[in-house]
Scaffold this motif. Structure first.
Motif: not given
Lengths: 410, 175, 205
Positions: A84, A146, A150, A154, A167-169, B46, B48-49, B51, B55, B138, B140-141
């Motif tokens: 983090r 953007f 993104f 994904e 997915r991350f972390t 997440e 932003m992901a 949005a 998702y 975090p 998940r979306p």
């Protein structure tokens, strides 16, 4: 009818207006909650009209006490906290931390583990730069890049999830190796991703690189000279865009980076546009590195088998053999035993050089862990760089420096 | 008939819908929640992901992420709230106009998460009233979208007309 | 190149330096009154012009010299690091000369070291807290400061009045389970770091 004439000297009015507003500077507070700042950064600025005369960044809105937490946890327990730090490329942070502790403990990991680490570091670099450039476009006013970046991110997230479970972390590395081996059929998926990525980058470049508005907004803005960059301790793509050839993957190679051939893009003027170009080119070079890693992927173990007091043995052995059971018990309860000493190690993260200074007095818990965050050092130049620019250049400068407050404040 | 649903039978009523005011007001509100993303740390990514195009929070009418509190309905606190940041979060909450809701996204916003230290506020509900908590580090979306759907259900059950005639529940810092 | 000739010539020229135990890079100890001139020499003559890191270590309340400032320099020509330990003479009010004049990068690093440890840097243009809020009364990274924190009022008084919030120590029960590592097996099992209540204190009824 009589007309009256009155002579007005325009210069007088202008002079009076200037004299009136000469000492009137406006104090403007940007942030900490503001869409154009990449996280919670507060800028207390003084403006003279539209030109910024003073800028004082205020940090600490995301200071979570990581360094104090590290003094109270074993080495493996701290790995999720390293995720983090720079949360756009968590795998790169994990690798840097694991390498520091391994160097102090004198553990050498096998070639397969090194190849896995290089692979995930480069994927994390692609992920971070994609987001950085997508958001940079958004800061300059373009929404579409953007969305495109993104979408590619994904796909990377799906790959990370297959490998690590998140997915991350990801918290993927351990001291002495990585958490698990790569799953079957994962490498061809990565290769397929790399084959289609250049097209996506081309699309983003088509939108931004020769875009008249983007060029007007970024060329010549926020120029950092070579001497200034070195004096302020800037590292990473920001330093390379100013013309300094410092890339830790080439100068002090770690984890087997010297086996792979790649170029390091160096800029000339050090302005926002150069920083953007350097990052886009770095993504392309990362794709090359990933392809080389996959082509020469070594077999073998993914952890250091001879690191007896540091890396927990595999589950089958723990459940069946006494010695491995005791070993696992000691490592889990008391932590990986690292000998006393101090060690500083820096890795080339997407944001710059992420360094860990580790002081150990023996045992499983560090005595002092200092995290040298690249974003903290990159931001220190703002006080010097920003005055003289217009207010609307702030968003572009911040976007081009590509910092992350999670790592800046720790 | 369920009291909060909009009931309509075109043969009987023609082109006139007869229903409760509550039902209509809640229906309008819940399908156009404009979030104010208080993106502080990793959960913001997440957010932003969710949005972005995969998702797509826009399916729920929530893609209007206004960063101005005066124009938004729901504050999504995404990330760790430190004591230094608490003042800012509260001020922005106060600047939002009624009706407003708060979603605490992630472990750090709900309870302080894994950061049990001297600088982290153990949960944003010490300073703002939270409607929905989302767990995950975090989340998940999909989890965030599920939370927004739960928020929509919660909005649907509110006594909207009674709230309109009442004064604000908590004292404001901003006039 | 950082080899034995380089090290010995450096030690001969600057007699106040001493070599420390090192595993990865050249590590020297320098007294505080000489560090600014030595840093200037390193930057100008020996090409160590990149200040990578400046931090401090707290050796514990019972140590002879409690605080030492550690700086890391990098040379692009030699491609190697150099670490310098500077011991603070006074344990109660530690003070070291500021390196801001030599390396502008030191500005924020010194502010952070002051914020976390309370070490004063004489000659620093603007020494105030950077990570904690300005009125915070403690220095968090000192060894006697508990991880959970100490009760202080919330930095924004009006928010505290309205919401009743304050800066409370974080709950440590269920917190990180770490073993102290020493002592017999029964004493060294991992325990929660609950610093507010231990088995030695009397429970409130």
């Amino acid at each position: 009818m009589s007309t009256t004439t009155k002579e007005i000297q325009v210069g007088d009015i202008g002079a009076r207006a200037a004299a009136h507003s000469e000492n009137e500077r406006m104090a403007l507070n940007v942030g900490p909650s503001h869409p154009t700042t990449h996280g919670v950064l507060r800028l207390m600025m003084e403006l003279d009209g539209d030109v910024i005369t003073k800028c004082d960044p205020v940090l600490g809105y995301l200071h979570r006490g990581d360094e104090k937490i590290a003094e109270n946890m074993t080495y493996n327990q701290f790995v999720p906290y390293t995720d983090r730090l720079d949360y756009l490329a968590p795998l790169a942070n994990n690798v840097a931390y694991a390498l520091t502790v391994e160097k102090l403990a004198g553990v050498k990991v096998p070639p397969r583990c090194e190849a896995i680490r290089v692979l995930v570091c480069e994927m994390a670099r692609i992920s971070s730069h994609l987001l950085g450039m997508g958001v940079f476009g958004m800061d300059a006013g373009a929404w579409t890049p953007f969305m495109y970046t993104f979408t590619e991110r994904e796909k990377l997230y799906t790959l990370f999830e297959e490998l690590t479970g998140a997915r991350f972390t990801t918290s993927y590395t351990r001291i002495g190796g990585v958490a698990r081996d790569i799953p079957e059929g994962w490498l061809p998926c990565v290769e397929k991703f790399c084959d289609q990525l250049p097209k996506a980058i081309d699309e983003v470049e088509k939108l931004l690189t020769r875009n008249r508005i983007f060029l007007d907004r970024t060329e010549g803005i926020g120029a950092i000279s070579k001497e200034q960059a070195i004096a302020y301790g800037i590292t990473g793509p920001n330093l390379r865009a100013s013309g300094v050839d410092l890339d830790l993957r080439k100068d002090k190679p770690y984890s087997g980076y010297d086996q792979y051939e790649f170029d390091v893009p160096i800029g000339t003027k050090g302005d926002c546009y150069d920083r953007y170009l350097v990052r886009i080119e770095e993504v392309r070079q990362s794709i090359l590195i990933i392809k080389q890693v996959i082509a020469n992927f070594p077999g073998g173990l993914w952890y250091a088998e001879d690191a007896k007091k540091i890396f927990a043995p595999p589950k089958e052995k723990i459940m069946s053999s006494m010695e491995e059971l005791i070993q696992n018990f000691m490592i889990v309860t008391e932590g990986p035993q690292v000998p006393p000493g101090e060690m500083y190690f820096e890795a080339e993260n997407p944001k710059g050089a992420l360094g860990f200074y580790l002081v150990s007095r023996g045992g499983g818990v560090p005595y002092r862990l200092k995290i040298r965050a690249p974003s903290f050092c990159n931001l220190s130049i703002l006080e010097d760089l920003v005055p003289g620019h217009m207010l609307s250049d702030i968003t572009v400068i911040l976007g081009s420096l590509d910092f992350v407050m999670g790592e800046c404040d720790r | 008939m369920i009291s909060s649903e909009v009931g309509y039978n075109s043969k009987v009523e023609g082109e006139v819908i007869v229903t409760k005011a509550d039902a209509v007001i809640n229906w309008i509100r819940k399908h156009s929640v404009w979030p104010m993303p208080m993106g502080l740390a990793c959960c913001a990514i997440e957010l932003m992901a969710s949005a972005a195009s995969r998702y797509d929070i826009s399916r729920f009418g929530m893609e209007v992420m206004r960063f101005s509190p005066r124009q938004s309905d729901c504050m999504i606190v995404a990330g760790t709230v430190t004591y230094k940041m608490a003042e800012v979060v509260r001020r922005i909450y106060d600047q939002m106009g009624d009706p407003k809701w708060v979603v605490a996204m992630g472990a750090c916003a709900s309870t302080g998460g894994m950061y049990r230290s001297y600088a982290v506020m153990q949960g944003v509900d010490t300073i703002v009233p939270v409607d929905v908590y989302v767990s995950g580090c975090p989340p998940r979306p999909e989890a965030l979208l599920d939370a927004m759907m739960k928020l929509q259900d919660k909005i649907g059950r509110e006594p909207a007309v009674k709230n309109l005639t009442q004064t604000a529940k908590s004292p404001d810092l901003v006039g | 190149m950082i080899d034995n000739d380089f090290v010995s010539s450096l030690l001969k020229r600057f007699s106040f330096l001493s070599l420390r135990h090192q595993l990865d890079c050249l590590t020297l100890a320098c007294p505080p009154n000489e560090v600014v001139d030595f840093a200037k020499h390193l930057r100008d003559e020996e090409t160590f012009d990149l200040l990578v890191d400046l931090t401090a270590i707290d050796h514990g309340e019972t140590a002879d010299t409690r605080f030492s400032v550690v700086l890391h320099l990098y040379s692009l020509i030699h491609r190697s690091y150099l670490r310098i330990h500077v011991d603070c003479p006074d344990n109660d009010s530690p003070e070291v000369p500021s390196l801001n004049g030599v390396f502008p990068a030191a500005n924020w690093h010194e502010r952070e070291t002051y914020d976390m440890f309370g070490i004063q840097f004489s000659g620093h243009p603007d020494l105030r807290r950077i990570l904690m809020w300005d009125e915070y009364p403690y220095f968090p990274l000192r060894k006697e400061f508990p991880l959970a924190g100490i009760d202080v009022p919330l930095p924004a008084a009006d928010v505290a009045e309205v919401t009743g919030a304050e800066v409370d120590p974080a709950p440590m029960m269920g917190g990180p389970f770490v073993s102290p590592g020493t002592g017999r097996m029964s004493e060294s099992e991992p325990r929660a770091k609950d610093e507010s209540w231990t088995e030695e204190t009397i429970k409130q009824s």
